[in-house]
Each structure stands twice: as structure tokens, then as C-alpha cells.
Scaffold this active site. Structure first.
Site, PDB file in Angstrom:
ATOM      1  N   ASP A  13       2.610  -5.612   6.309  1.00  0.00           N
ATOM      2  CA  ASP A  13       3.503  -5.700   7.680  1.00  0.00           C
ATOM      3  C   ASP A  13       3.551  -5.582   8.749  1.00  0.00           C
ATOM      4  OD1 ASP A  13       4.410  -6.758   4.189  1.00  0.00           O
ATOM      5  OD2 ASP A  13       5.348  -4.679   3.664  1.00  0.00           O
ATOM      6  N   LYS A  16       1.504  -9.636  11.411  1.00  0.00           N
ATOM      7  CA  LYS A  16       0.346 -10.298  11.705  1.00  0.00           C
ATOM      8  C   LYS A  16       0.998 -11.385  11.248  1.00  0.00           C
ATOM      9  CE  LYS A  16      -0.482  -8.692   7.767  1.00  0.00           C
ATOM     10  NZ  LYS A  16       0.268  -7.350   7.153  1.00  0.00           N
ATOM     11  N   GLY A  40       2.792 -11.931   2.477  1.00  0.00           N
ATOM     12  CA  GLY A  40       4.796 -12.209   2.479  1.00  0.00           C
ATOM     13  C   GLY A  40       5.035 -12.262   3.682  1.00  0.00           C
ATOM     14  N   HIS A  41       4.398 -13.374   4.906  1.00  0.00           N
ATOM     15  CA  HIS A  41       4.318 -13.711   6.176  1.00  0.00           C
ATOM     16  C   HIS A  41       5.536 -13.640   6.876  1.00  0.00           C
ATOM     17  CE1 HIS A  41      -0.215 -12.509   6.458  1.00  0.00           C
ATOM     18  NE2 HIS A  41       0.437 -11.949   5.832  1.00  0.00           N
ATOM     19  N   GLN A 224      -2.354  -8.188   4.093  1.00  0.00           N
ATOM     20  CA  GLN A 224      -1.723  -6.439   3.671  1.00  0.00           C
ATOM     21  C   GLN A 224      -2.690  -5.859   4.874  1.00  0.00           C
ATOM     22  OE1 GLN A 224      -3.683  -8.726   1.121  1.00  0.00           O
ATOM     23  NE2 GLN A 224      -1.772  -9.219   0.565  1.00  0.00           N
TER      24      GLN A 224
HETATM   25  P1  GDP Z   1       3.302  -9.011   7.620  1.00  0.00           P
HETATM   26  O1  GDP Z   1       3.204  -9.556   6.328  1.00  0.00           O
HETATM   27  O2  GDP Z   1       2.395  -8.578   8.637  1.00  0.00           O
HETATM   28  O3  GDP Z   1       3.017 -10.666   8.267  1.00  0.00           O
HETATM   29  O4  GDP Z   1       4.735  -8.529   8.154  1.00  0.00           O
HETATM   30  P2  GDP Z   1       6.524  -9.436   7.648  1.00  0.00           P
HETATM   31  O5  GDP Z   1       6.489 -10.584   7.975  1.00  0.00           O
HETATM   32  O6  GDP Z   1       6.101  -8.926   5.881  1.00  0.00           O
HETATM   33  O7  GDP Z   1       7.076  -8.460   7.975  1.00  0.00           O
HETATM   34  C1  GDP Z   1       7.554  -8.485   9.387  1.00  0.00           C
HETATM   35  C2  GDP Z   1       8.992  -8.361  10.056  1.00  0.00           C
HETATM   36  O8  GDP Z   1       9.113  -8.313  11.008  1.00  0.00           O
HETATM   37  C3  GDP Z   1       9.198  -9.585  10.126  1.00  0.00           C
HETATM   38  O9  GDP Z   1      10.964  -9.686   9.323  1.00  0.00           O
HETATM   39  C4  GDP Z   1       9.186 -10.315  10.889  1.00  0.00           C
HETATM   40  O10 GDP Z   1      10.782 -11.498  11.323  1.00  0.00           O
HETATM   41  C5  GDP Z   1       9.910  -9.099  11.884  1.00  0.00           C
HETATM   42  N1  GDP Z   1       8.979  -8.961  13.151  1.00  0.00           N
HETATM   43  C6  GDP Z   1       8.291  -8.773  13.630  1.00  0.00           C
HETATM   44  N2  GDP Z   1       7.680  -8.648  14.661  1.00  0.00           N
HETATM   45  C7  GDP Z   1       9.061  -7.902  15.151  1.00  0.00           C
HETATM   46  C8  GDP Z   1       9.759  -7.105  16.340  1.00  0.00           C
HETATM   47  O11 GDP Z   1       8.644  -6.600  17.364  1.00  0.00           O
HETATM   48  N3  GDP Z   1      11.276  -6.532  16.302  1.00  0.00           N
HETATM   49  C9  GDP Z   1      11.513  -6.940  14.983  1.00  0.00           C
HETATM   50  N4  GDP Z   1      12.994  -6.749  15.029  1.00  0.00           N
HETATM   51  N5  GDP Z   1      11.121  -7.672  13.768  1.00  0.00           N
HETATM   52  C10 GDP Z   1      10.279  -7.891  13.677  1.00  0.00           C
HETATM   53  P1  IMO Z   2       1.102  -8.127   3.818  1.00  0.00           P
HETATM   54  O1  IMO Z   2      -0.005  -9.558   3.795  1.00  0.00           O
HETATM   55  C1  IMO Z   2       2.035  -4.812   1.981  1.00  0.00           C
HETATM   56  C2  IMO Z   2       0.443  -3.043  -1.416  1.00  0.00           C
HETATM   57  C3  IMO Z   2       1.918  -3.282  -2.619  1.00  0.00           C
HETATM   58  C4  IMO Z   2       1.106  -2.119  -3.821  1.00  0.00           C
HETATM   59  C5  IMO Z   2      -0.492  -2.635  -3.289  1.00  0.00           C
HETATM   60  C6  IMO Z   2      -1.320  -2.827  -4.544  1.00  0.00           C
HETATM   61  O2  IMO Z   2       2.791  -9.150   3.827  1.00  0.00           O
HETATM   62  O3  IMO Z   2       1.181  -7.203   4.691  1.00  0.00           O
HETATM   63  P2  IMO Z   2      -1.525  -5.567  -5.368  1.00  0.00           P
HETATM   64  O4  IMO Z   2      -0.264  -6.817  -5.280  1.00  0.00           O
HETATM   65  O5  IMO Z   2      -1.968  -6.347  -4.086  1.00  0.00           O
HETATM   66  O6  IMO Z   2      -1.985  -5.200  -6.498  1.00  0.00           O
HETATM   67  O7  IMO Z   2      -0.398  -3.895  -4.579  1.00  0.00           O
HETATM   68  O8  IMO Z   2      -0.771  -3.416  -2.153  1.00  0.00           O
HETATM   69  N1  IMO Z   2      -0.040  -4.462  -0.928  1.00  0.00           N
HETATM   70  C7  IMO Z   2       1.411  -4.729  -0.214  1.00  0.00           C
HETATM   71  N2  IMO Z   2       2.398  -3.716   1.108  1.00  0.00           N
HETATM   72  N3  IMO Z   2       1.956  -5.752   2.292  1.00  0.00           N
HETATM   73  C8  IMO Z   2       1.459  -6.463   2.029  1.00  0.00           C
HETATM   74  O9  IMO Z   2       0.935  -8.115   2.255  1.00  0.00           O
HETATM   75  C9  IMO Z   2       1.290  -6.263   0.365  1.00  0.00           C
HETATM   76  N4  IMO Z   2       0.131  -7.192  -0.649  1.00  0.00           N
HETATM   77  C10 IMO Z   2      -0.005  -5.340  -1.282  1.00  0.00           C
HETATM   78  O10 IMO Z   2       2.789  -2.800  -1.994  1.00  0.00           O
HETATM   79  O11 IMO Z   2       0.919  -1.067  -2.956  1.00  0.00           O
HETATM   80 MG    MG Z   3       4.398  -8.769   4.681  1.00  0.00          MG
END
Ligand code: GDP
Ligand code: IMO
Ligand code: MG
Length: 429
Positions: A13, A16, A40-41, A224
Site C-alpha cells: 500500500d 504503487k 488493492g491499487h 504487496q
Molecule cells: P498500492 O497498493 O501500493 O497501490 O497503494 P494503495 O492504493 O493500497 O494505497 C495508497 C493510498 O494512498 C491510496 O488511497 C492512494 O490514493 C493514496 N495516495 C497515493 N499517493 C498519495 C500521496 O502522495 N498523498 C496522499 N495523501 N495520498 C496518496
Molecule cells: P497491495 O498490492 C498490504 C497482507 C495481508 C496479510 C498478508 C498475507 O495493495 O500493496 P494474503 O491474503 O496475501 O495471503 O495475506 O499480506 N497483504 C497486503 N498488505 N497491501 C497488499 O497489497 C497486501 N496483500 C496482502 O494483510 O498480512
Molecule cells: Mg494496496
């Protein structure tokens, strides 16, 4: 010509999705190489927020091909739902924009059932996303999985379900006390998916290597994060795939010599979802404040993310494991209001100073962070578009992150939107 890998440098998270969406401009193809819909991107375009779980984050750019490689595990229902959602919003007008490798493994109903059943044991809980990821990879490595190329052959698929189900039902009913699964129901449901998915079938390794030979740029999108890697992460509190840059080669059939740079995405602080050690975690008001300011709730499960200070020990591990050539620092704006910011520079373990990330989660659990403190900037940086726009305190904080990581920043993100980005250097040139 350059092929760039995007890797989560922490526990996932990191942002990416946003960075891949931005870098897609420089690439012709965007490729997922591991994980599944545990990811979840999030992409924010104008007023629209789109969360992708399986489809690469380049999909919003018409004409860019998105490939799901052999290293991914695919839940067909989620995949088709995602396509439908994108089409409703006017994206993915041409189905040829999306390619699935035939060797990727299919997440079956028993994988989800076993994942959820295992997680009921509180003493051994990992805090998984409950999507069947681990059990699906177990069957892949155990050489009994069902691949996409099996799913689309009706007779082969039925035979495989017939072979697998008695063992899975035995486990579910006798060991976990869960309801039995029905063969006909599964075959019927999955055959309908197969018919809709078949048109996306392709060969990832062959088509990507042809693209490389034709001079195209490829962008590989990690899911991840480094510390969730099955080999190098905080085992057993990890996911079940190779999340580090090495996973690109096995997960796509593209050789290491074709990878030119590896960008590690890191928040300006740190978060983690699920169980497992997290030395710089803040179980106090400050943690709550960061969670609120950063809206730190899981994009897949909605769980509150655990929050803490930036951990330079962990980042150095990510730099080494992935061969990071650059850092993309996200969510710097989340720290806007703080008067004081900390960075964990080393750990203390049983009275000893540790500067290297311990490979054993039990040791990591006993590590306490050693912090260095910095002045905050206490101003809104969301409109910064170049390093010169940042206040001195923010520049000093970033410089310290780079110094402690031993890796330069190539991008700084100051908000969720595309335009809220400072691009320092371009990893594609
Ligand atoms: P990913 O899994 O690495 O793609 O990241 P996620 O989407 O799960 O979580 C990142 C969260 O931070 C999302 O809600 C993005 O919209 C938000 N986000 C990304 N870059 C920034 C930033 O520079 N500032 C803020 N405030 N939010 C951001
Ligand atoms: P993105 O791509 C954050 C974590 C779960 C758990 C562990 C194992 O959005 O960064 P799983 O269901 O993969 O067997 O769970 O990994 N986990 C993540 N945490 N971001 C993710 O994906 C994750 N995908 C799995 O919370 O601790
Ligand atoms: Mg994510």
C-alpha cells in the site's frame, strides 16, 4: 529503451498504483508478475477513484497493453467484475488491451474456503485478505494446481476438479468442520467464466520478449511489498509470492538482463495491514493521527492500517533485496501538520545496536526502534510540483531518507491525484 520495475519497498500500500499510472506514459506495456486480488491499487483521476485488484494500473491509458503474467493467481469472478467496472466507466474499449498468460493459476472456491478456515485459528492467524491466495500458491508449488490453460478446456477442467475435490472436501469437512463443496456447481460456474476469459489468453513470455526486441518499454507492476515476500519478508507474516524484483523474471518469463531499473515505492512513514512485527509502529495518538491524515484503511479489505514512523532499517533491506535504483516517496503531504517527525535509523535488540534488518520475525518482534527527530514543515505541500517548491524542512527530511536508504529519490508524491507529483528524474531514460 528501458524496462522498469515498480516494487513496494515496505509492507504494501505504498502507492504503487498511482506511480504505475504515472509511469505508463513512458511504457507500451504494463505487466503484473505476482500476487492476485489480495492487492488493492488505487488510482485517482480527476474526481474519480478506481481501485484495481488484478488488472495492471496502466489500463486507464488507451493503447497501452496490460499483461497478467504466469506468476499471478487469478480469481476469474473478480477479474471479470473488474473488467465490467472499467468498461462501465468508459475504459478498456478494446479487449486486445488485456492479455492473460495461460500458465497462471486459477483461484478455486476451495482456496478461499481453506484460507478463511485457517484464519479462524486465532493463535496462528496471519491476517490474510481471505482471497485464497496462499492455498492457491500451495497447490501451484505442490504441482496440483489448475491453470488458465486447463480452465478453458472443458474436459480437462472437469477432470481436474473431480481429482482435486475429494481431498479438498476431506480437509474442509473433517479437519476444519466447514461445508462441503459441490463439483457440478463449481464446474458450471467456472465454465461460464472460461467462456468469457478465453479471448484474453496469450503467452506472456513470448509476447513480452518480442516487444523488447522491437524496442518497446515495459513497466512491471509489483503487488504487496518487499517485507511481505515469501522468502525475504517477515515470515510467516507474509504473502505467498515473490514480491521482490527477482519475481519479475519467474513471474513473466523475461530474463534479468532485460531489467534496467527498479523503483521502490515508499511512504514518507510506514504502514502494515494484518499480523506480524512492525518495530516503528505507533500504538498511540500519533498513530491515529497519521491514519486519519493518510486515510489509512485497506483498499481491499477496508481494515485500518497499522501506522508508524519511516523505518530506514527496513528500507535499506528493500534497497538491497531489490537492487533499487531509485525511490518514489509517497504521501509526504500526510505529514504536513506535524511539528515533529521521527525516522527509525537502527534497532536495539537485547541491548545491542542492530543496523541491519533481522531475517527472523521473532527477533524483529523484540527489536525496539532508535529514532532521529526532525522538524516538521507545518504547511500544505500539496501544490508543490518541483523540489524547489518544498519547504526547507521537507527537503531536509527527504534528503535524510535518501541518505539513510543509500538510494536517490526519483519521484515525490504530495497527494493522491496524478498532478500532485514531483518527478525528479525519469527511470526510463
Ligand atoms: P498500492 O497498493 O501500493 O497501490 O497503494 P494503495 O492504493 O493500497 O494505497 C495508497 C493510498 O494512498 C491510496 O488511497 C492512494 O490514493 C493514496 N495516495 C497515493 N499517493 C498519495 C500521496 O502522495 N498523498 C496522499 N495523501 N495520498 C496518496
Ligand atoms: P497491495 O498490492 C498490504 C497482507 C495481508 C496479510 C498478508 C498475507 O495493495 O500493496 P494474503 O491474503 O496475501 O495471503 O495475506 O499480506 N497483504 C497486503 N498488505 N497491501 C497488499 O497489497 C497486501 N496483500 C496482502 O494483510 O498480512
Ligand atoms: Mg494496496
Amino acid at each position: 529503451m528501458a524496462n522498469v520495475v515498480i516494487i513496494g519497498a515496505q509492507w504494501g500500500d505504498e502507492g504503487k498504483g498511482k506511480v504505475v499510472d504515472i509511469y505508463t506514459e513512458h511504457a507500451q506495456q504494463v505487466v503484473r508478475f505476482q500476487g492476485g486480488n489480495n492487492a488493492g491499487h488505487t488510482l485517482v483521476v480527476g474526481d474519480e477513484t478506481i481501485v484495481l485488484h488484478l488488472i495492471p494500473s496502466g489500463i486507464l491509458h488507451p493503447g497501452k497493453r496490460c499483461v497478467i503474467g504466469n506468476g499471478v493467481v487469478l480469481d476469474p469472478k473478480i477479474f471479470l467484475g473488474e473488467i465490467e467496472g472499467l468498461k462501465k466507466r468508459g475504459y478498456l474499449k478494446d479487449d486486445r488491451q488485456l492479455v492473460l498468460d495461460g500458465n497462471l493459476h486459477i483461484i478455486m472456491p476451495w482456496h478461499k474456503a481453506v484460507d478463511l478456515a485457517r484464519e479462524k485459528d486465532v493463535s496462528r492467524k496471519i491476517g490474510t485478505t481471505g482471497r485464497g491466495i496462499g492455498p492457491c500458491y500451495e497447490d501451484k508449488i505442490g504441482r496440483r494446481g489448475i491453470r488458465l490453460s486447463d480452465l478453458i478446456k472443458p474436459q480437462v477442467f472437469r477432470r481436474k476438479v473431480k481429482e482435486m475435490l475429494p481431498e479438498k472436501n476431506f480437509l474442509l469437512e473433517k479437519f476444519f468442520g466447514e461445508p462441503l463443496l459441490n463439483e457440478d456447481q463449481i464446474v458450471e460456474e467456472y465454465s461460464a467464466y472460461a467462456m468469457q476469459i478465453e479471448k484474453y489468453l496469450g503467452c506472456c513470455s513470448s509476447s513480452l520478449n518480442k516487444a523488447i526486441n522491437a524496442g518497446e518499454n515495459l513497466l512491471f507492476e509489483g503487488a504487496q511489498g518487499t517485507l511481505l515476500d515469501i522468502d525475504h519478508g517477515t515470515y510467516p507474516y507474509v504473502t505467498s509470492s515473490s514480491t521482490c524484483s527477482g519475481g519479475v523474471c519467474t513471474g513473466t518469463g523475461v530474463a534479468p538482463k532485460h531489467i534496467n531499473s527498479v523503483v521502490g515505492i515508499t511512504k514518507a512513514y510506514c504502514t502494515r495491514v494484518g499480523e506480524g512485527p512492525f518495530p516503528s509502529e505507533l500504538n498511540d495518538e500519533m498513530g491515529e493521527r497519521i491514519r486519519k491524515a493518510g486515510n489509512e484503511f485497506g483498499s481491499t479489505t477496508g481494515r485500518p492500517r497499522r501506522c508508524g514512523w519511516f523505518d530506514a532499517v527496513a528500507i535499506r533491506e528493500a534497497v538491497r533485496l531489490n537492487g533499487l535504483t531509485g525511490l518514489a516517496v509517497t504521501k509526504l503531504d500526510v505529514l504536513n501538520e506535524l511539528d515533529n517527525i521521527k525516522i527509525c535509523t537502527a534497532y536495539s535488540y537485547q541491548g545491542q545496536l542492530l543496523e541491519e534488518f533481522p531475517r527472523d520475525a521473532d527477533i524483529l518482534r523484540e527489536c525496539t526502534p532508535i529514532y532521529e527527530e526532525f522538524d516538521g514543515w507545518q504547511s500544505d505541500i500539496c501544490d508543490a510540483r518541483s523540489m524547489a517548491d518544498l519547504p526547507d524542512a521537507a527537503k531536509a527530511y527527504l534528503a535524510k531518507m535518501e541518505e539513510l536508504a543509500g538510494c536517490p529519490a526519483v519521484l515525490v508524491s504530495v497527494g493522491p491525484r496524478r498532478d500532485q507529483t514531483i518527478q525528479i528524474s525519469n527511470p526510463f531514460v
